[in-house]
Scaffold this motif. Structure first.
Motif, PDB file in Angstrom:
ATOM      1  N   GLU A 212       0.834  -1.214   0.000  1.00  0.00           N
ATOM      2  CA  GLU A 212       0.000   0.000   0.000  1.00  0.00           C
ATOM      3  C   GLU A 212       0.861   1.253   0.000  1.00  0.00           C
ATOM      4  OE1 GLU A 212      -2.596   2.367   3.383  1.00  0.00           O
ATOM      5  OE2 GLU A 212      -2.439   0.174   3.496  1.00  0.00           O
ATOM      6  N   TRP A 213       1.896   1.276   0.812  1.00  0.00           N
ATOM      7  CA  TRP A 213       2.778   2.443   0.860  1.00  0.00           C
ATOM      8  C   TRP A 213       3.443   2.672  -0.489  1.00  0.00           C
ATOM      9  CZ3 TRP A 213       5.896   1.054   5.903  1.00  0.00           C
ATOM     10  CH2 TRP A 213       5.009   0.992   6.991  1.00  0.00           C
ATOM     11  N   LYS A 214       3.895   1.588  -1.111  1.00  0.00           N
ATOM     12  CA  LYS A 214       4.584   1.729  -2.395  1.00  0.00           C
ATOM     13  C   LYS A 214       3.630   2.274  -3.446  1.00  0.00           C
ATOM     14  CE  LYS A 214       7.464  -0.785  -5.688  1.00  0.00           C
ATOM     15  NZ  LYS A 214       8.095  -2.096  -6.031  1.00  0.00           N
ATOM     16  N   GLU A 215       2.410   1.779  -3.460  1.00  0.00           N
ATOM     17  CA  GLU A 215       1.445   2.193  -4.474  1.00  0.00           C
ATOM     18  C   GLU A 215       1.035   3.662  -4.314  1.00  0.00           C
ATOM     19  OE1 GLU A 215      -1.672  -0.662  -4.116  1.00  0.00           O
ATOM     20  OE2 GLU A 215      -0.598  -2.187  -5.286  1.00  0.00           O
ATOM     21  N   ARG A 216       0.891   4.131  -3.093  1.00  0.00           N
ATOM     22  CA  ARG A 216       0.469   5.514  -2.905  1.00  0.00           C
ATOM     23  C   ARG A 216       1.627   6.492  -3.048  1.00  0.00           C
ATOM     24  NH1 ARG A 216      -0.646   5.291   3.667  1.00  0.00           N
ATOM     25  NH2 ARG A 216       1.486   5.861   4.294  1.00  0.00           N
ATOM     26  N   GLY A 217       2.878   6.007  -2.892  1.00  0.00           N
ATOM     27  CA  GLY A 217       4.053   6.835  -3.130  1.00  0.00           C
ATOM     28  C   GLY A 217       4.410   7.804  -2.019  1.00  0.00           C
ATOM     29  N   TRP A 218       3.924   7.516  -0.801  1.00  0.00           N
ATOM     30  CA  TRP A 218       4.327   8.350   0.339  1.00  0.00           C
ATOM     31  C   TRP A 218       4.121   7.576   1.626  1.00  0.00           C
ATOM     32  CZ3 TRP A 218       0.588   9.435   4.006  1.00  0.00           C
ATOM     33  CH2 TRP A 218      -0.749   9.294   3.608  1.00  0.00           C
TER      34      TRP A 218
END
Length: 218
Positions: A212-218
């Motif tokens: 999830e963190w990787k996909e949202r980029g922050w």
């Protein structure tokens, strides 16, 4: 407070940014390491005095480690150094941005000790470089011989995500890669995370959210 076999860990939130300040105290030797002299030195002095009660002998601050160079993490550093005469340490790349001289520039994998050595009654911290929030951001790892490890992550890892990289994709990619490879792939789920602001967490609580963190980029 965490009352461990050889050390205690105490913390306090200080300043307008609610920075977490941590002090690790060796029970047998009284050697102390202060992590992030962020602000409000009188409050830090009281924290150190409270922590001194955990030791069997008079306590002394041997080292002050700055997790990164941002202003809200160093506002009481000069005063803390004057009051304690402690050595200072910080990530090598961040040293030029810290006005107080750094005695021990840290590289990834370096070990810092609670005094001359981590012999009987002492302790050591492993530096884990987490590049992205700043170029030289560093986390400090304490391995408790009788329980979970404790990782002091500054502003690189929080409950719910990574530190701010100002929406810079290269900085985010760097920080995400380091956090995954140098923290989540290196340490077990029961590792306790002590962040630079807010509540603590464990790696096990955060691990399911990595994608999830990787996909949202922050």
């Amino acid at each position: 407070m965490f009352d461990l076999k050889n050390v205690t860990i105490r913390s306090r939130s200080v300043g307008t940014m609610d920075n977490n300040v941590y002090v690790i105290t060796a029970k047998d030797t009284g050697a102390q390491v202060l992590i992030d002299a962020a602000d409000d030195f009188p409050a830090l002095a009281q924290l150190l005095a409270d922590a001194a009660e955990d030791a069997a002998v008079p306590a002394k601050v041997e080292l002050i480690v700055t997790t990164h160079s941002h202003w809200d993490h160093v506002r009481a550093l000069a005063e803390a150094v004057r009051a304690t005469s402690a050595r200072t340490a910080a990530g090598r790349e961040d040293v030029p941005d810290i006005e107080v001289p750094t005695d021990v520039p840290l590289d990834h994998g370096d070990t810092v000790h609670s005094g001359a050595s981590a012999g009987p009654g002492g302790f050591e911290l492993e530096a884990i470089k987490l590049r992205g929030h700043t170029p030289g951001s560093v986390a400090l790892l304490y391995r408790d011989p009788d329980g979970p490890a404790h990782l002091f992550t500054g502003d690189s890892l929080f409950p719910g995500g990574l530190g701010n990289t100002q929406k810079d994709p290269e900085r985010f990619a760097s920080l995400y890669r380091d956090v995954v490879e140098r923290v989540f792939e290196y340490l077990p789920d029961d590792t306790v995370i002590h962040p630079g602001h807010g509540a603590g967490t464990t790696l096990g609580a955060e691990r399911p959210h990595l994608r999830e963190w990787k996909e949202r980029g922050w």
